[in-house]
Design an enzyme around this catalytic site. Structure first.
Site, mmCIF file in Angstrom:
data_model
loop_
_atom_site.group_PDB
_atom_site.id
_atom_site.type_symbol
_atom_site.label_atom_id
_atom_site.label_comp_id
_atom_site.label_asym_id
_atom_site.label_seq_id
_atom_site.Cartn_x
_atom_site.Cartn_y
_atom_site.Cartn_z
ATOM 1 N N CYS A 82 48.393 41.286 17.572
ATOM 2 C CA CYS A 82 47.137 40.600 17.207
ATOM 3 C C CYS A 82 46.982 40.499 15.690
ATOM 4 C CB CYS A 82 45.951 41.347 17.815
ATOM 5 S SG CYS A 82 44.350 40.680 17.336
ATOM 6 N N CYS A 94 39.780 45.150 12.930
ATOM 7 C CA CYS A 94 39.679 45.883 14.197
ATOM 8 C C CYS A 94 40.563 47.114 14.112
ATOM 9 C CB CYS A 94 40.130 44.991 15.352
ATOM 10 S SG CYS A 94 40.035 45.791 16.969
ATOM 11 N N CYS A 99 33.187 31.388 21.249
ATOM 12 C CA CYS A 99 33.935 32.633 21.150
ATOM 13 C C CYS A 99 33.415 33.371 19.918
ATOM 14 C CB CYS A 99 35.417 32.288 21.026
ATOM 15 S SG CYS A 99 36.480 33.718 20.856
ATOM 16 N N CYS A 158 43.792 32.168 20.257
ATOM 17 C CA CYS A 158 43.713 33.608 20.494
ATOM 18 C C CYS A 158 44.629 34.351 19.553
ATOM 19 C CB CYS A 158 44.179 33.957 21.902
ATOM 20 S SG CYS A 158 43.195 33.261 23.179
ATOM 21 N N ASN A 168 50.646 33.595 20.676
ATOM 22 C CA ASN A 168 50.559 32.688 19.527
ATOM 23 C C ASN A 168 51.173 33.381 18.328
ATOM 24 O OD1 ASN A 168 49.121 30.403 20.627
ATOM 25 N ND2 ASN A 168 47.400 31.814 20.873
ATOM 26 N N GLU A 223 35.128 34.649 11.746
ATOM 27 C CA GLU A 223 35.284 33.336 12.363
ATOM 28 C C GLU A 223 34.664 33.265 13.755
ATOM 29 O OE1 GLU A 223 39.085 31.517 10.225
ATOM 30 O OE2 GLU A 223 39.653 32.892 11.806
ATOM 31 N N CYS A 243 46.279 46.541 17.898
ATOM 32 C CA CYS A 243 47.249 45.986 18.848
ATOM 33 C C CYS A 243 48.343 45.268 18.043
ATOM 34 C CB CYS A 243 46.558 45.021 19.804
ATOM 35 S SG CYS A 243 45.197 45.809 20.691
ATOM 36 N N SER A 286 41.759 43.114 28.358
ATOM 37 C CA SER A 286 43.059 42.747 27.797
ATOM 38 C C SER A 286 44.075 43.761 28.300
ATOM 39 C CB SER A 286 43.001 42.767 26.269
ATOM 40 O OG SER A 286 42.102 41.777 25.826
ATOM 41 N N LEU A 287 44.773 43.392 29.331
ATOM 42 C CA LEU A 287 45.702 44.331 29.971
ATOM 43 C C LEU A 287 47.043 44.322 29.235
ATOM 44 C CD1 LEU A 287 45.769 46.267 32.392
ATOM 45 C CD2 LEU A 287 46.731 44.397 33.734
ATOM 46 N N ASN A 288 47.671 43.172 29.229
ATOM 47 C CA ASN A 288 48.819 42.930 28.332
ATOM 48 C C ASN A 288 50.065 43.760 28.568
ATOM 49 O OD1 ASN A 288 47.171 41.089 27.136
ATOM 50 N ND2 ASN A 288 46.646 42.342 25.374
ATOM 51 N N GLY A 291 37.633 41.493 16.495
ATOM 52 C CA GLY A 291 37.032 42.798 16.730
ATOM 53 C C GLY A 291 36.954 43.203 18.184
ATOM 54 N N GLU A 292 36.649 44.481 18.377
ATOM 55 C CA GLU A 292 36.528 45.039 19.730
ATOM 56 C C GLU A 292 35.034 45.205 20.020
ATOM 57 O OE1 GLU A 292 38.227 46.004 22.571
ATOM 58 O OE2 GLU A 292 36.207 46.618 23.119
ATOM 59 N N SER A 332 35.036 40.861 26.465
ATOM 60 C CA SER A 332 36.444 41.224 26.624
ATOM 61 C C SER A 332 36.729 42.512 25.863
ATOM 62 C CB SER A 332 37.321 40.098 26.073
ATOM 63 O OG SER A 332 38.677 40.493 26.059
HETATM 64 N N1 SAH Z 1 39.153 42.967 21.149
HETATM 65 C C1 SAH Z 1 38.867 42.371 22.395
HETATM 66 C C2 SAH Z 1 38.366 40.994 22.210
HETATM 67 C C3 SAH Z 1 39.328 40.062 21.504
HETATM 68 S S1 SAH Z 1 39.919 39.034 22.714
HETATM 69 C C4 SAH Z 1 40.097 42.413 23.278
HETATM 70 O O1 SAH Z 1 41.166 42.723 22.763
HETATM 71 O O2 SAH Z 1 39.955 42.184 24.474
HETATM 72 C C5 SAH Z 1 41.323 38.444 22.057
HETATM 73 C C6 SAH Z 1 42.314 38.164 23.196
HETATM 74 O O3 SAH Z 1 43.423 37.514 22.580
HETATM 75 C C7 SAH Z 1 42.829 39.450 23.827
HETATM 76 O O4 SAH Z 1 42.977 39.294 25.214
HETATM 77 C C8 SAH Z 1 44.182 39.622 23.186
HETATM 78 O O5 SAH Z 1 45.058 40.284 24.077
HETATM 79 C C9 SAH Z 1 44.600 38.205 22.910
HETATM 80 N N2 SAH Z 1 45.485 38.064 21.756
HETATM 81 C C10 SAH Z 1 45.482 38.772 20.619
HETATM 82 N N3 SAH Z 1 46.458 38.352 19.792
HETATM 83 C C11 SAH Z 1 47.084 37.334 20.435
HETATM 84 C C12 SAH Z 1 48.149 36.467 20.088
HETATM 85 N N4 SAH Z 1 48.776 36.564 18.915
HETATM 86 N N5 SAH Z 1 48.517 35.520 20.972
HETATM 87 C C13 SAH Z 1 47.877 35.399 22.148
HETATM 88 N N6 SAH Z 1 46.839 36.176 22.523
HETATM 89 C C14 SAH Z 1 46.466 37.141 21.669
HETATM 90 FE FE1 SF4 Z 2 41.357 44.396 18.302
HETATM 91 FE FE2 SF4 Z 2 41.362 42.887 20.525
HETATM 92 FE FE3 SF4 Z 2 43.030 42.336 18.471
HETATM 93 FE FE4 SF4 Z 2 43.427 44.495 19.967
HETATM 94 S S1 SF4 Z 2 43.525 42.366 20.663
HETATM 95 S S2 SF4 Z 2 43.494 44.426 17.717
HETATM 96 S S3 SF4 Z 2 41.335 45.144 20.404
HETATM 97 S S4 SF4 Z 2 40.809 42.231 18.445
#
Ligand code: SAH
Ligand code: SF4
Length: 350
Positions: free
Chosen positions: A119, A112, A105, A334, A291, A92, A116, A215-217, A162-163, A194
């Site tokens: 995600c 991936c 985007c 996201c 989300n 997508e 995480c 993506s610190l989180n 994906g990463e 990212s």
């Molecule tokens: N893989 C890379 C690029 C994807 S970016 C990365 O992780 O940085 C996707 C962004 O959406 C990341 O910052 C991730 O932390 C965020 N994300 C993933 N799942 C999410 C969710 N369910 N709700 C909100 N943000 C989310």
């Molecule tokens: Fe992969 Fe980014 Fe999702 Fe983590 S947040 S699983 S690195 S796509």
């Protein structure tokens, strides 16, 4: 003889070499770039300044195959999502309007391996890394969908499926193509990659002069180990050292993405620790309210806790925004992108 090659996989310099290797003139590469990327012509017979002989030869050496948009959905908020199909896999891409910008985007992989926990994409193991042509192709098809509209793409974020740093050769080739002066000529400063923190690959971001988002989180290793397993390999100390290096190399600020998970990352103590972690790094903070998706253990915090966290980070002096949730009705927000649908409807009623 290499057989027929996909035009969209070639940075300009590589295309020159490919053509020269087949006994063609070098300047043909530039001509082709102009036809395809500038004039948006993909049909060889319409490339009128090429001789008939050369056009016939071209058909044997280059194809112009793009990923097929199987479905294009427009959200009530102007977000447009493409579901692409290429070689049996689907992925997508999302166009996101905001003020005078239109950001695309892009996805870099199907599935991936970073796994995480929050995600939706991360729930699927890596199926395949996308090719350079498939990454460029997302941009080309989405741009073409705007032909009859007054808007055009102004920014790129690699924040789809994906990463990107797990597929860095193809991602940085695609960036070279899209930014080429005979291509779309998009500025590198309008492109953000990212990453979840593949530290050894991070120098490629500053070497390529694009922007870094991380993506610190989480506010400490314990929480980050849990929500982002990649942290066990590259813990916060290493990740933040790479971020610092980015700011020194580029004089730019890092964008930190921080997903707000109720009771896990949105507490007052998290804000306090986050400030301790980031206070020596020039940065901005994007808070992303979680989300929800099927089968997740996490919850989105209330609007009040989101705002409390936001205000707290602002009070420390960080430029902080709460990322607006866009395209939620078409599952384009996201963390909602996927290639398996598990029977979910194509639209959500909000
Ligand atoms: N893989 C890379 C690029 C994807 S970016 C990365 O992780 O940085 C996707 C962004 O959406 C990341 O910052 C991730 O932390 C965020 N994300 C993933 N799942 C999410 C969710 N369910 N709700 C909100 N943000 C989310
Ligand atoms: Fe992969 Fe980014 Fe999702 Fe983590 S947040 S699983 S690195 S796509």
């Amino acid at each position: 003889m290499l057989g027929i090659q996909n035009f969209f996989s070639y940075p300009l310099e590589d295309l020159k070499q490919y053509l020269v290797g087949l006994g063609k003139e070098k300047f043909r590469a530039q001509q082709l770039y102009k036809w395809v990327y500038e004039k948006r012509v993909q049909d060889i017979d319409s490339m009128t300044n090429l001789s008939k002989n050369f056009r016939e030869d071209l058909k044997q050496i280059l194809s112009f195959d793009l990923p097929k948009p199987k479905q294009v959905l427009d959200s009530v908020d102007g977000t447009r999502k493409f579901l692409f199909e290429s070689e049996g896999l689907t992925f997508e891409t999302v166009l996101i309007p905001a003020n005078d910008r239109l950001t695309i985007c892009l996805s870099s992989e199907v599935g991936c391996n970073m796994a995480c926990r929050f995600c939706y994409t991360g729930k699927q193991k890596l199926r395949r890394r996308l090719s350079t042509a498939e990454i460029v192709g997302q941009f080309v098809v989405a741009s073409d969908s705007l032909k009859n509209e007054s808007r055009r793409i102004t920014n790129i974020v690699f924040m789809g499926m994906g990463e990107p740093l797990d597929n860095s050769d193809n991602v940085f080739n695609a960036i070279d193509i899209i930014t080429n002066e005979f291509g779309y000529n998009l500025s590198r400063r309008k492109i953000t990659v990212s990453t979840s923190g593949l530290v050894p690959q991070m120098p490629r971001i500053w070497e390529s002069r694009v922007r870094l988002a991380v993506s610190l989180n989480a506010s400490n290793d314990e929480i980050r180990d849990y929500v982002m397993p990649i942290n066990k390999r590259y813990p916060l100390k290493d990740l933040l050292a790479a971020c610092k290096e980015y700011t020194q190399q580029t004089k730019d600020r890092v964008t930190f993405e921080y997903v707000l998970l109720k009771g896990v990352t949105d507490r007052n103590e998290d804000a306090v620790r986050l400030n301790q972690l980031l206070k020596h790094i020039p940065c901005k903070i994007n808070l992303i309210p979680f989300n929800e998706h099927p089968g997740t253990e996490f919850h989105r915090p209330s609007d009040e806790s989101i705002e409390r966290f936001h205000q707290k980070m602002m009070s420390y002096g960080y430029q902080t925004i709460v990322r607006k949730t866009m395209g939620r009705d078409i599952y384009a927000a996201c963390g909602q992108l996927t290639s398996v649908y598990e029977g979910r409807p194509e639209r959500m009623s909000l």
